[in-house]
Motif scaffolding. Structure first.
Motif, PDB file in Angstrom:
ATOM      1  N   TRP A 152      76.761  -3.526  31.448  1.00 22.19           N
ATOM      2  CA  TRP A 152      76.264  -2.083  32.135  1.00 22.19           C
ATOM      3  C   TRP A 152      74.557  -1.969  32.963  1.00 22.19           C
ATOM      4  N   GLU A 153      74.168  -3.688  32.599  1.00 21.74           N
ATOM      5  CA  GLU A 153      72.787  -3.915  32.954  1.00 21.74           C
ATOM      6  C   GLU A 153      72.828  -3.386  35.007  1.00 21.74           C
ATOM      7  N   LYS A 154      73.821  -4.193  34.913  1.00 22.15           N
ATOM      8  CA  LYS A 154      73.854  -3.908  36.777  1.00 22.15           C
ATOM      9  C   LYS A 154      73.860  -2.564  37.614  1.00 22.15           C
ATOM     10  N   MET A 155      74.497  -1.630  36.609  1.00 23.70           N
ATOM     11  CA  MET A 155      74.564  -0.361  36.732  1.00 23.70           C
ATOM     12  C   MET A 155      72.849   0.661  36.711  1.00 23.70           C
ATOM     13  N   ARG A 156      72.380  -0.127  35.995  1.00 21.70           N
ATOM     14  CA  ARG A 156      71.368   0.757  35.497  1.00 21.70           C
ATOM     15  C   ARG A 156      70.067   0.623  36.765  1.00 21.70           C
ATOM     16  N   GLY A 157      70.186  -0.984  36.892  1.00 18.58           N
ATOM     17  CA  GLY A 157      69.306  -1.255  37.979  1.00 18.58           C
ATOM     18  C   GLY A 157      69.646  -0.563  38.848  1.00 18.58           C
ATOM     19  N   ALA A 158      71.281  -0.260  39.003  1.00 22.00           N
ATOM     20  CA  ALA A 158      71.436   0.728  40.633  1.00 22.00           C
ATOM     21  C   ALA A 158      70.965   2.061  40.054  1.00 22.00           C
TER      22      ALA A 158
ATOM     23  N   ALA B  67      68.597   3.112  39.081  1.00 27.89           N
ATOM     24  CA  ALA B  67      66.486   3.200  39.113  1.00 27.89           C
ATOM     25  C   ALA B  67      66.428   2.719  40.691  1.00 27.89           C
ATOM     26  N   GLY B  68      67.606   1.928  41.804  1.00 23.42           N
ATOM     27  CA  GLY B  68      67.356   2.094  42.811  1.00 23.42           C
ATOM     28  C   GLY B  68      67.557   3.385  43.237  1.00 23.42           C
ATOM     29  N   ILE B  69      68.958   3.907  43.182  1.00 27.48           N
ATOM     30  CA  ILE B  69      69.120   5.979  43.695  1.00 27.48           C
ATOM     31  C   ILE B  69      67.647   6.348  43.568  1.00 27.48           C
ATOM     32  N   GLU B  70      67.655   7.046  42.057  1.00 27.27           N
ATOM     33  CA  GLU B  70      66.784   7.655  42.329  1.00 27.27           C
ATOM     34  C   GLU B  70      65.046   7.324  43.149  1.00 27.27           C
ATOM     35  N   ARG B  71      64.556   5.845  43.274  1.00 28.63           N
ATOM     36  CA  ARG B  71      63.988   5.551  43.868  1.00 28.63           C
ATOM     37  C   ARG B  71      63.494   5.585  44.885  1.00 28.63           C
ATOM     38  N   ALA B  72      64.698   5.860  45.381  1.00 28.61           N
ATOM     39  CA  ALA B  72      65.393   5.472  46.941  1.00 28.61           C
ATOM     40  C   ALA B  72      65.411   6.930  47.716  1.00 28.61           C
ATOM     41  N   ALA B  73      66.419   8.243  46.158  1.00 25.66           N
ATOM     42  CA  ALA B  73      66.000   9.523  46.918  1.00 25.66           C
ATOM     43  C   ALA B  73      64.520   9.901  47.145  1.00 25.66           C
ATOM     44  N   ALA B  74      63.746   9.372  45.888  1.00 27.81           N
ATOM     45  CA  ALA B  74      62.427   9.841  45.721  1.00 27.81           C
ATOM     46  C   ALA B  74      61.873   9.531  46.700  1.00 27.81           C
ATOM     47  N   ALA B  75      62.051   8.581  47.818  1.00 30.82           N
ATOM     48  CA  ALA B  75      61.217   8.047  48.896  1.00 30.82           C
ATOM     49  C   ALA B  75      61.914   8.903  50.548  1.00 30.82           C
ATOM     50  N   GLY B  76      62.877   9.382  49.854  1.00 26.26           N
ATOM     51  CA  GLY B  76      63.281  10.293  51.247  1.00 26.26           C
ATOM     52  C   GLY B  76      64.805   8.375  52.040  1.00 26.26           C
TER      53      GLY B  76
ATOM     54  N   VAL C 278      72.997   4.535  50.079  1.00 30.07           N
ATOM     55  CA  VAL C 278      73.725   4.046  50.027  1.00 30.07           C
ATOM     56  C   VAL C 278      74.195   2.857  49.520  1.00 30.07           C
ATOM     57  N   ARG C 279      72.633   1.555  49.803  1.00 27.62           N
ATOM     58  CA  ARG C 279      73.383   0.624  49.580  1.00 27.62           C
ATOM     59  C   ARG C 279      73.084   0.561  48.186  1.00 27.62           C
ATOM     60  N   TYR C 280      72.280   0.798  46.862  1.00 27.19           N
ATOM     61  CA  TYR C 280      72.123   0.935  45.433  1.00 27.19           C
ATOM     62  C   TYR C 280      73.801   2.012  45.149  1.00 27.19           C
ATOM     63  N   ASP C 281      74.015   3.199  45.683  1.00 30.16           N
ATOM     64  CA  ASP C 281      75.052   3.858  45.426  1.00 30.16           C
ATOM     65  C   ASP C 281      76.065   3.409  45.416  1.00 30.16           C
ATOM     66  N   GLU C 282      76.321   1.993  46.383  1.00 26.87           N
ATOM     67  CA  GLU C 282      77.642   1.782  46.518  1.00 26.87           C
ATOM     68  C   GLU C 282      77.649   0.635  45.431  1.00 26.87           C
ATOM     69  N   MET C 283      76.416  -0.036  44.605  1.00 26.07           N
ATOM     70  CA  MET C 283      76.443  -0.971  43.646  1.00 26.07           C
ATOM     71  C   MET C 283      76.620  -0.099  42.540  1.00 26.07           C
ATOM     72  N   PHE C 284      76.864   1.348  42.580  1.00 23.64           N
ATOM     73  CA  PHE C 284      76.569   1.663  41.160  1.00 23.64           C
ATOM     74  C   PHE C 284      78.096   2.124  41.151  1.00 23.64           C
ATOM     75  N   HIS C 285      78.614   2.626  42.179  1.00 25.98           N
ATOM     76  CA  HIS C 285      80.464   3.154  42.168  1.00 25.98           C
ATOM     77  C   HIS C 285      81.303   1.583  41.877  1.00 25.98           C
TER      78      HIS C 285
ATOM     79  N   PRO D 132      73.727  10.536  34.492  1.00 27.60           N
ATOM     80  CA  PRO D 132      74.324  11.154  33.163  1.00 27.60           C
ATOM     81  C   PRO D 132      75.804  10.253  32.926  1.00 27.60           C
ATOM     82  N   ILE D 133      76.657  10.062  34.190  1.00 28.68           N
ATOM     83  CA  ILE D 133      77.683   8.819  33.732  1.00 28.68           C
ATOM     84  C   ILE D 133      77.264   7.901  33.177  1.00 28.68           C
ATOM     85  N   LEU D 134      76.384   7.495  33.234  1.00 24.99           N
ATOM     86  CA  LEU D 134      75.962   6.169  32.543  1.00 24.99           C
ATOM     87  C   LEU D 134      75.876   5.973  31.655  1.00 24.99           C
ATOM     88  N   GLU D 135      75.187   7.097  31.194  1.00 27.91           N
ATOM     89  CA  GLU D 135      74.345   7.198  29.774  1.00 27.91           C
ATOM     90  C   GLU D 135      76.133   7.235  29.009  1.00 27.91           C
ATOM     91  N   ALA D 136      77.306   8.304  29.433  1.00 30.10           N
ATOM     92  CA  ALA D 136      78.601   8.692  28.678  1.00 30.10           C
ATOM     93  C   ALA D 136      79.134   7.590  29.073  1.00 30.10           C
TER      94      ALA D 136
END
Length: 202
Positions: free
Chosen positions: A97-103, A105-114, A120-127, A172-176
Motif C-alpha cells: 500500500w506504500e504507493k497508495m499512501r503516497g498518492a 498524501a499527494g491528493i490532500e496536498r494538491a486539494a489544499a493548494a487548489g 489529477v496526477r495523484y488521483d490517477e496514481m491512487f485509483h 477512508p478507502i485506503l484505511e479499509a
C-alpha cells in the motif's frame, strides 16, 4: 506516441476545444506533434473505437458529439470496476500500500493548494494502483480504456464536483484496504466514483 496524441485529442474534445463536426486532419496533426502520420492514425483509430470521432469516405475524420450521458455512464462503469478491484485488493495475500499512501498524501496536498493538475496526477496514481492491486489484468485493462485522468480533469474544470470534497474520500478507502475489510473497501470505492456519476445526470 500514439497514446499521448490520443489523450491530448480526447482532452480537447471533452473540453470543447474541438466541436462536433470539426475535421481532424492527419497531416496537420502530425506536423503539430512533430511526428509521422502513423502515430496520429493510431490515435484517431483508438478515438473512433471509443466513439469520440467518426471516419467516412471522402469526408475524413470528424469529431462526434459527446453527451453528458456518455460521460456519466463511463463513471458508472468505473465505479463498478473499482468496487470489484477494491474487494479483491483487500483480500490480496501480500499487498503493497506504500504507493497508495503516497498518492493520498499527494491528493490532500494538491486539494489544499487548489492544484487541479496535481490532484489529477495523484488521483490517477491512487485509483490505478488500487485496480492493479486486485491482481486482475482484465480489470486493469478495462480501467485504462476509460481514460480516467482525462475525464476527471474535465469534470473538475466543469465545476460539477469540488476537489476539496472528493479529496477527503480517498483516505477512508485506503484505511479499509489496510484493514482487509473487503466489503467496506468495495462500498467506499464504489460510492466515491458513483457520486460523480450522479452529479453528471440522472
Amino acid at each position: 506516441m500514439g497514446r499521448e496524441i490520443r489523450d491530448v485529442l480526447l482532452r480537447r474534445i471533452l473540453e470543447g476545444k474541438y466541436q462536433p463536426g470539426d475535421r481532424l486532419v492527419e497531416l496537420q496533426l502530425a506536423a503539430e506533434f512533430h511526428t509521422s502520420q502513423g502515430p496520429v492514425r493510431e490515435a484517431l483509430r483508438e478515438l473512433e473505437a471509443l466513439g469520440y470521432v467518426e471516419t467516412a469516405p471522402h469526408r475524413g475524420t470528424r469529431v462526434r458529439a459527446v453527451s453528458p450521458t456518455e460521460m456519466r455512464d463511463a463513471y458508472r462503469l468505473r465505479a463498478l470496476l473499482e468496487r470489484e478491484a477494491a474487494m479483491a485488493a483487500a483480500q490480496a495475500p501480500d499487498p503493497d500500500w506504500e504507493k497508495m499512501r503516497g498518492a493520498v498524501a499527494g491528493i490532500e496536498r494538491a486539494a489544499a493548494a487548489g492544484n487541479v493538475r496535481g490532484y489529477v496526477r495523484y488521483d490517477e496514481m491512487f485509483h490505478r494502483t488500487l485496480v492493479a492491486q486486485s491482481g486482475s489484468p482484465v480489470l486493469l485493462r478495462h480501467w485504462d480504456l476509460l481514460l480516467v485522468p482525462t475525464r476527471i480533469l474535465v469534470v473538475l474544470r466543469s465545476g460539477v464536483v469540488d476537489v476539496a470534497t472528493i479529496a477527503k474520500e480517498h483516505r477512508p478507502i485506503l484505511e479499509a484496504l489496510e484493514r482487509h475489510d473487503a466489503a467496506l473497501a468495495g462500498q467506499l470505492a464504489y460510492d466515491h466514483t458513483n457520486r460523480i456519476a450522479m452529479r453528471l445526470g440522472p
